[in-house]
Design a protein around this motif. Structure first.
Motif, short mmCIF file in Angstrom:
data_model
loop_
_atom_site.label_atom_id
_atom_site.label_comp_id
_atom_site.label_asym_id
_atom_site.label_seq_id
_atom_site.Cartn_x
_atom_site.Cartn_y
_atom_site.Cartn_z
N SER A 202 -18.79 -0.38 -1.48
CA SER A 202 -18.94 -0.87 -2.86
C SER A 202 -18.04 -2.08 -3.14
O SER A 202 -18.45 -3.01 -3.82
N GLY A 203 -16.84 -2.05 -2.59
CA GLY A 203 -15.89 -3.13 -2.85
C GLY A 203 -16.33 -4.48 -2.30
O GLY A 203 -15.84 -5.52 -2.75
N ASN B 285 -21.90 -4.59 -10.18
CA ASN B 285 -20.93 -3.73 -10.86
C ASN B 285 -20.62 -2.63 -9.84
O ASN B 285 -21.56 -1.94 -9.41
N THR B 286 -19.39 -2.47 -9.45
CA THR B 286 -19.12 -1.51 -8.38
C THR B 286 -18.02 -0.54 -8.75
O THR B 286 -17.10 -0.87 -9.49
N MET B 287 -18.14 0.64 -8.19
CA MET B 287 -17.23 1.72 -8.55
C MET B 287 -16.98 2.61 -7.34
O MET B 287 -17.92 3.13 -6.74
N HIS B 288 -15.72 2.75 -7.02
CA HIS B 288 -15.26 3.55 -5.88
C HIS B 288 -14.61 4.76 -6.52
O HIS B 288 -13.61 4.61 -7.22
N THR B 289 -15.20 5.94 -6.37
CA THR B 289 -14.80 7.06 -7.21
C THR B 289 -13.87 8.04 -6.48
O THR B 289 -12.92 7.61 -5.84
#
Ligand SMILES: Cc1ncc(C[n+]2csc(CCOP(=O)(O)OP(=O)(O)O)c2C)c(N)n1
Ligand code: SF4
Lengths: 277, 380
Positions: free
Chosen positions: A60-61, A66-70
């Motif tokens: 994702s990075g 729009n990115t999100m590392h959860t």
């Protein structure tokens, strides 16, 4: 395949180099995804890529959406919140096989059951890459892992069957050896209205490959090539012949009302009639 | 009761407060004694264009709330002990990613499944320290149905203002109690909504803090494409393991809470002015404490009540100010002494501190507190 597809605009090249090892299949899956998405006329500002925790979840990075590392195992419920709160967003989840089927197994089956409009790409390398090659629910029986030094006693899931049984309405499997097919599978999954799952079989030469004496990254791809069989071919063969094969293709393509569509109808219904007391 | 006064349950008042504050997304998982919050919202949210979803567990519930919040929605989840335990990891994620959300924990008795319908205040320390890693957190606790309403609104306002999770720590007494309340009309209470960046900003940095120490994070889909991660990150939002970035963010997350004390330091004093004995209590227990203080007064003992409304960050200076005048302090809580340990820390080992603890699953009776007040009056 759009050979000339320019995927650079979708990449955050300034974040390069990636953390991935040379020969890792994660980049191949991401490449297939980007070529797939480049064929759709989606506004990147309306695309959200949500990932869990693991080597593959670092994808994702590097992507210019729009990115999100959860948190580990949880990308699907985060993504569910995003999609339900703003259904006009295109939501894609990327996570490892451990993230998806071990710690996140519960979320996986429930996202499928809800048939929420999210595309889930499972980077299935049969191990926990990030933490150094431990056993995953996708590690083959008798295969080696740092936490299965004598060979794995468990039997792996079949991610596609799991997704189908849980209610996913698009389910497909591809391999990194065949990136063109993988790309077209992902394209179909992205276009699908409902919960779509891609089991992307990939290689982790650093841990899985080394622990299981599979040779170089190229050898691991050759292994894939030797073991792959299409769903159509597999259909005519007896079970014992295909049991150690990687069956690829589209397993499920169904139409069932998508969750946020149902929610919109609920809103309409509440606006019109007797929801109010 | 006036015309506009309604008989309402604490959990219902929480819902009303949330809707007043602009709640548009709720994800939850049923658990006694918080379930009414989910049930009422399942009905109410679809009526006003909001979203309600019952998730597969509490981990997923908070995750879904955080995801929805990142699209700009005002979000809440509600749970009790076992579910609150499951939320701890994602609570830390909300702190780290500076995602506004309100988490309601209607406390029941633990550990474990414990006594689901029994009142308790056993989660005071879990609310403070439950998620791993150093962090600050705002925890508010109401004592009445009316206050549940206003405090829920304030919880949202703080979450939005400081971009942080806020915990509303209710207890079974307040959650299930019914009282007549007259709800404030529109515009009577301030409602805060998070800032968003202006359109078309050049070199937008999602995690650059403004003068308040709070970043202006754009909602997903609004045009800015950026990265959100639970890893330590720079102002650009991307992971960083540089010691200076780690320390800067860690300190900023602490300071943005510490520096806004005047926004969230809520407490109430009752008959403390001339009090020789101060009772410190909170939540449902404060009602018993007030009754005990009144009884003590009628017996000629100069007792007063300091009611904590903000539990965390602990209001040290107010406690010091009020308690240093008194001969003795009595702490009353439905646990084995979680806040009393804080009092000990703030007032010092030499202070005359009398603890009333209570863990039999019943309401802490005023009589038990009164006995301690009487003891303190004789001995100190
Ligand atoms: C709650 C929690 N448990 C354990 C971990 C440690 N952990 C990080 S990644 C990972 C497994 C990664 O494997 P997989 O999801 O298959 O992804 P891969 O690294 O192979 O791409 C684990 C166990 C964690 N981060 N969080
Ligand atoms: S450890 Fe394995 S999965 Fe992780 S980057 Fe290296 S090769 Fe890829």
């Amino acid at each position: 395949m759009t050979k000339t597809a320019d995927i650079k605009p979708y990449l955050r090249l300034e974040r390069y180099p990636t953390i991935w090892c040379a020969g890792c299949g994660n980049g191949q899956v991401v490449g297939a995804f980007l070529r797939a998405i480049s064929t759709l006329d989606w506004d990147p500002k309306k695309v959200v890529v949500v990932s869990g925790i693991g080597c593959s979840s670092r994808a994702s990075g590097y992507l210019n959406f729009n990115t999100m590392h959860t948190t580990h195992g949880r990308p699907l419920p985060f993504a569910t919140g995003i999609k339900l709160a703003n259904p006009e967003l295109h939501v894609v989840v990327m996570a490892g096989d451990g993230d998806t089927t071990a710690i996140g197994g519960n979320h996986f089956i429930h996202a499928a059951r809800r048939n929420i409009g999210i595309t889930m790409i499972v980077f299935n390398n049969g191990t926990y890459g990030m933490t150094g090659g431990q056993c995953s629910p996708m590690t083959g029986h008798a295969c080696k892992a740092t936490t299965a030094p004598y060979g794995n006693l468990d039997t792996p899931f079949d991610i596609c069957k799991l997704a189908e049984a849980a209610g996913a309405t698009f389910v497909g499997r591809g391999i990194t050896y065949a990136p063109v097919k993988l790309e077209s599978l992902i394209t179909e999954a992205l276009k699908h209205k409902g919960f779509s799952v891609i089991d992307a079989v990939t290689q982790c030469p650093t841990y899985y490959g080394r622990l299981n004496k599979m040779g170089s990254p190229a050898d691991m791809l050759t292994w894939q090539k030797e073991h792959v069989i299409s769903l159509e071919k597999a259909a005519s063969l007896p079970k014992h012949v295909i049991q150690d094969k990687i069956v690829t293709g589209v397993f499920v393509k169904d139409l069932r009302p998508e969750y946020t569509t149902l929610y919109r109808r609920l809103h309409e219904q509440c606006g019109e009639d007797d929801c109010h007391d | 009761m006036t015309e506009s006064t309604r008989l309402m349950q604490g959990n219902e008042a929480c819902v009303a407060g949330a809707l007043y504050a602009g709640l548009s997304f709720f994800a939850g998982y049923p658990i006694t004694p918080s379930t009414e919050i989910a049930e009422i919202l399942a009905k109410r949210l679809p009526q006003n264009g909001g979203k309600f979803i019952q998730m597969e567990d509490e981990i997923a519930s908070l995750a879904a709330c955080i995801g929805a919040s990142l699209t700009g929605a005002k979000v809440m989840t509600a749970t009790s002990g076992p579910g609150f335990s499951l939320m701890q990891e994602n609570l830390g994620y909300a702190i780290m990613t500076e995602t506004p959300c309100v988490i309601v924990n209607v406390q029941r008795m633990g550990p474990s499944t414990g006594a689901p319908t029994a009142p308790s205040q056993g989660d005071v320390m879990q609310a403070r320290y439950g998620t791993h890693g150093d962090h600050e957190i705002i925890v508010l606790t109401p004592s009445s149905v009316a206050e549940t309403f206003t405090l829920t609104v304030k919880a949202f306002n703080l979450a939005e203002l400081l971009r942080t999770p806020v915990i509303l720590l209710m207890d079974e007494i307040v959650g299930h109690m019914r009282e007549g309340v007259s709800l404030p009309g529109e515009g009577e209470l301030p409602v805060v909504t998070r800032l968003v960046p202006v359109k078309g900003m050049k070199d937008y940095l999602p995690y650059r803090a403004d003068k308040n120490g709070v970043p202006v994070v754009a909602p997903f889909g609004a045009g800015y494409r950026f990265h959100v991660t639970g890893l330590f990150h720079g102002e650009d939002g991307f992971p960083s393991n540089k010691p200076q970035d780690i320390e800067y963010l860690g300190m900023r997350l602490h300071k943005k809470i510490e520096n806004h004390k005047d926004h969230y330091s809520f407490f109430e004093e009752y008959l403390t002015e001339d009090a020789e004995i101060i009772v410190v209590a909170y939540g449902g227990t404060a009602r018993s404490a007030q009754a005990a203080v009144e009884s003590a007064r009628s017996q000629g003992i100069k007792a007063g009540l300091f009611r904590l409304i903000t539990l965390w960050p602990f209001p040290e200076s107010e406690i010091e100010r009020v308690c240093s005048q008194a001969r003795a302090v009595v702490s009353a809580e439905m646990n084995m002494g979680q806040i009393s340990r804080e009092l000990e820390r703030v007032l010092g080992k030499d202070a005359s501190l009398h603890k009333v603890t209570h863990i039999d699953g019943t309401l802490l009776p005023p009589q038990k507190i009164l006995l301690k007040i009487q003891e303190a009056a004789v001995n100190d």
